[in-house]
Every structure is written in C-alpha cells, then in structure tokens.
Design an enzyme around this catalytic site. Structure first.
Site, mmCIF file in Angstrom:
data_model
loop_
_atom_site.group_PDB
_atom_site.id
_atom_site.type_symbol
_atom_site.label_atom_id
_atom_site.label_comp_id
_atom_site.label_asym_id
_atom_site.label_seq_id
_atom_site.Cartn_x
_atom_site.Cartn_y
_atom_site.Cartn_z
ATOM 1 C CG ASN A 189 -4.506 35.731 -12.637
ATOM 2 O OD1 ASN A 189 -5.299 35.320 -12.030
ATOM 3 N ND2 ASN A 189 -4.696 36.634 -13.609
ATOM 4 C CG HIS A 248 -7.738 30.203 -13.058
ATOM 5 N ND1 HIS A 248 -9.228 29.980 -13.664
ATOM 6 C CD2 HIS A 248 -7.142 30.848 -13.796
ATOM 7 C CE1 HIS A 248 -9.065 30.885 -14.749
ATOM 8 N NE2 HIS A 248 -7.933 31.170 -15.140
ATOM 9 N NE ARG A 296 -18.207 20.495 -5.524
ATOM 10 C CZ ARG A 296 -17.925 19.391 -4.989
ATOM 11 N NH1 ARG A 296 -17.806 19.018 -3.685
ATOM 12 N NH2 ARG A 296 -17.665 18.280 -5.972
ATOM 13 C CG HIS A 326 -9.864 39.910 -15.087
ATOM 14 N ND1 HIS A 326 -10.064 39.311 -16.223
ATOM 15 C CD2 HIS A 326 -10.707 40.916 -15.016
ATOM 16 C CE1 HIS A 326 -10.742 40.288 -17.017
ATOM 17 N NE2 HIS A 326 -11.358 41.142 -16.332
ATOM 18 N NE ARG A 333 -14.311 37.461 -17.281
ATOM 19 C CZ ARG A 333 -13.836 37.590 -18.277
ATOM 20 N NH1 ARG A 333 -12.277 37.306 -18.473
ATOM 21 N NH2 ARG A 333 -14.409 37.663 -19.373
ATOM 22 N NE ARG A 353 -16.324 34.497 -16.613
ATOM 23 C CZ ARG A 353 -16.111 34.482 -17.782
ATOM 24 N NH1 ARG A 353 -14.841 33.772 -18.207
ATOM 25 N NH2 ARG A 353 -16.810 35.168 -18.386
ATOM 26 C CG HIS A 354 -12.169 34.575 -12.125
ATOM 27 N ND1 HIS A 354 -11.975 35.918 -11.738
ATOM 28 C CD2 HIS A 354 -11.665 34.118 -13.203
ATOM 29 C CE1 HIS A 354 -11.580 36.185 -12.925
ATOM 30 N NE2 HIS A 354 -11.497 35.129 -13.710
ATOM 31 C CD GLU A 384 -5.197 40.840 -15.219
ATOM 32 O OE1 GLU A 384 -3.989 40.391 -15.376
ATOM 33 O OE2 GLU A 384 -6.132 40.229 -15.352
ATOM 34 C CB THR A 402 -8.540 38.555 -21.224
ATOM 35 O OG1 THR A 402 -8.900 38.564 -19.915
ATOM 36 C CG2 THR A 402 -8.397 39.928 -21.873
ATOM 37 C CD GLU A 433 0.048 41.369 -18.550
ATOM 38 O OE1 GLU A 433 -0.325 42.189 -17.888
ATOM 39 O OE2 GLU A 433 -0.491 40.382 -19.075
ATOM 40 C CG HIS A 483 -3.712 35.360 -21.946
ATOM 41 N ND1 HIS A 483 -4.008 34.549 -22.623
ATOM 42 C CD2 HIS A 483 -4.672 35.975 -21.295
ATOM 43 C CE1 HIS A 483 -5.552 34.385 -22.243
ATOM 44 N NE2 HIS A 483 -5.864 35.158 -21.507
ATOM 45 N N GLY A 533 -1.165 32.995 -14.645
ATOM 46 C CA GLY A 533 -2.206 32.425 -13.776
ATOM 47 C C GLY A 533 -2.418 31.015 -14.222
ATOM 48 C CG HIS A 534 -5.414 28.167 -17.021
ATOM 49 N ND1 HIS A 534 -4.800 27.211 -17.617
ATOM 50 C CD2 HIS A 534 -6.618 27.634 -16.471
ATOM 51 C CE1 HIS A 534 -5.670 26.065 -17.719
ATOM 52 N NE2 HIS A 534 -6.711 26.490 -17.035
HETATM 53 N N1 PXP Z 1 -2.586 38.952 -18.152
HETATM 54 C C1 PXP Z 1 -3.875 39.471 -18.443
HETATM 55 C C2 PXP Z 1 -4.223 41.100 -18.701
HETATM 56 C C3 PXP Z 1 -4.995 38.618 -18.203
HETATM 57 O O1 PXP Z 1 -6.189 38.814 -18.500
HETATM 58 C C4 PXP Z 1 -4.617 37.239 -18.022
HETATM 59 C C5 PXP Z 1 -5.676 36.431 -17.802
HETATM 60 O O2 PXP Z 1 -6.614 36.880 -16.736
HETATM 61 C C6 PXP Z 1 -3.215 37.037 -17.715
HETATM 62 C C7 PXP Z 1 -2.213 37.986 -17.977
HETATM 63 C C8 PXP Z 1 -2.799 35.355 -17.345
HETATM 64 O O3 PXP Z 1 -3.246 34.566 -18.037
HETATM 65 P P1 PXP Z 1 -3.043 32.889 -17.947
HETATM 66 O O4 PXP Z 1 -4.215 32.836 -17.016
HETATM 67 O O5 PXP Z 1 -3.351 32.313 -19.214
HETATM 68 O O6 PXP Z 1 -1.625 32.791 -17.451
#
Ligand code: PXP
Length: 275
Positions: free
Chosen positions: A19, A22, A30, A55, A57, A61-62, A82, A113, A163, A206, A239-240
């Site tokens: 993902n 970020h 910036r 994603h 949104r 925002r990103h 997403e 989310t 998922e 997530h 992702g994060h």
């Molecule tokens: N899966 C879904 C459906 C999500 O919405 C997200 C966050 O955007 C992720 C996975 C990934 O989560 P994380 O960024 O916490 O790894």
C-alpha cells in the site's frame, strides 16, 4: 505443527500487496511532487511487490485522482483500488478498471480505516456495487471484520474475496498483550476458515508490522508472521509499517524484509527463533 493451539499447514506464501498511500501522505505534506507514489510503486514492483494497493479517499488526503491514472498507465502488476461504496468511487473505478477492488468503510474524521464494512447493514448497496464492479471486470474484495455474519453477507452479496481486518490483532500485538493477541488470532483464523469454507478467497491486512517496529520491546513473532502463517491467507495488504520500515532500510529492502517474513512464516510455521 501447532501455535497457540492452532494447527498450521505449509502452503505457498501469501502474495504481498504494498500500500503506497503513505508515500503520497509525505508528498502532500509539502504540496509538491516528491516523493512520487508512482515512483514508489515502480520500485516496489521491482523489489517484489505482487500487487500495488492504494486507497482513494473521499477527501483525497493521500492518493489523488491523477495518481490513479498514472498508476493505471504504468504499473503492470495488479492494482488493488480501495474505495468507499459511493457512486463517485464506483464511477471512478469503472473508468479506471483496476484488476482488483477492495470496498472499505470510510469516515472523514478517522485517521485510518477503523472498522470493517457493514455488509449486513447495507446489503443491497454492497450487492449492487459487487455486481457493478464485476461487470467492469474487477475482482471485488470486501474489507470486513472476522465476524461470521458479515462473512456470510459478503458471500451472499456476490463478492469473490474478503479481506479480514487485522486491526484488533495488530493493536493487541503493539500492546504486547498475550491474552487478547491469542483471542484475536483465534477469531481471525475462525473467520478465515469460515470464509474459505464458503468458497471465498481470503486476504488479510491492517496494522501489520515487523518485530523491529516494536523498538526495544521483545516480540516472539511479528504480527506479519502471525497472520502470514495462517494457511488460508492468500494475500496480505500492508502499508504504514512497511513505508515506516523503509525510512530506516529503504523501500527495496523493506519489501524484501516483509516478503521474507511472510514466506518464512508460511513455510516454517512459527516454530523458529524470535523475529
Ligand atoms: N487493507 C485495507 C483495506 C486498508 O484500508 C488498509 C489501510 O489503508 C490496509 C490494508 C493497510 O493498513 P496499514 O497501512 O495499517 O498496513
């Protein structure tokens, strides 16, 4: 092989959906063009990402609309788009035609989310969305909690994939709470098995991380390994913590580390030394 009283079997490793939201978050801080999420996606694919997840949104925002167009034009592995179940998003998906779509709940004020999609509570809407997206050639996944009622509703709505939300497990892992972690792991596995039994393809994601993310705190297994070891998990979406890890080791190495963790967990189970 058993872990937490759970039987594990050896199967291929789950695919890794990286993902890139970020990277866009950092760019938008910036307001310019750097770092470019498309460049990150290209590098991620070179480094072994199986799927690129983003994603879009409602508040942009990103990831922004132009990022989606550029990703579609340049990225040759499947894109996992997403989105919330809104007319605007469904139209954008129909125009973009990504290989995969994951429908998620969305509240403007949330940081990320927070819960799963309530398929039971908005069944007709979700069912229509599944049909509409399938007609556009997209493989649809619903992001839901590991709740049998939601899983049943997802299957009835016609989604080929779910998922399962690993947020509760990830929270217990970050807090290093063995009891809640075991409870959440068992809940997740029961959900995966239930969904699998209904013929759904099962993904998870997530909040998943490597043990190094826990700083000086000792963790026997990473949250990524705990989930990747579950044999029903066909895809992980991360992702994060992956982008966070890349701050220290670079994106290429971060992807290699998460892939290696998932492969090791799947192939050897969790019968190994601490991550
Ligand atoms: N899966 C879904 C459906 C999500 O919405 C997200 C966050 O955007 C992720 C996975 C990934 O989560 P994380 O960024 O916490 O790894």
């Amino acid at each position: 092989m058993t872990f937490f009283g759970t039987q594990l079997t050896v199967m291929d490793a789950p695919l890794l959906g990286v993902n890139i939201d970020h990277v866009a978050t950092l760019r938008n801080a910036r307001g310019g063009f750097f770092p470019d999420p498309l460049a990150a996606a290209v590098l991620a694919v070179e480094a072994g990402a199986d799927i690129i997840t983003f994603h879009l949104r409602e508040d942009r925002r990103h990831i922004r609309d132009d990022d989606v167009r550029r990703l579609k034009a340049e990225i040759k592995v499947p894109l996992n788009f997403e989105a919330a179940v809104t007319d605007e998003m469904l139209s954008l998906i129909e125009q973009t035609r990504p290989e995969h779509v994951c429908l998620v709940p969305e509240r403007r004020q949330e940081v990320t989310t927070e819960g799963g999609l309530d398929v039971v509570g908005q069944f007709a809407r979700v069912k229509d969305a599944c049909a509409r997206l399938a007609a556009a050639g997209c493989r649809v996944s619903l992001f839901i909690g590991a709740d049998p009622k939601q899983i049943d509703a997802a299957a009835e709505a016609g989604a080929p994939c779910v998922e399962l939300h690993t947020g509760p497990l990830a929270h217990a892992w970050w807090d290093d709470q063995a009891g809640p972690l075991q409870t959440e792991l068992e809940r997740l596995q029961a959900g995966l098995r239930h969904a699998h039994g209904l013929g759904l393809r099962t993904h998870a994601g997530h909040g998943l991380a490597l043990s190094s993310a826990a700083g000086g705190l000792q963790r026997t297994f990473s949250s990524t390994a705990l989930v990747a070891a579950l044999p029903e998990v066909a895809e992980l979406h991360i992702g994060h913590a992956l982008i966070g890890h890349s701050v220290f080791v670079g994106l290429r190495q971060a992807i290699a580390d998460f892939k290696a963790e998932a492969i090791r967990a799947r192939q050897t189970g969790l019968n190994r030394s601490p991550a």
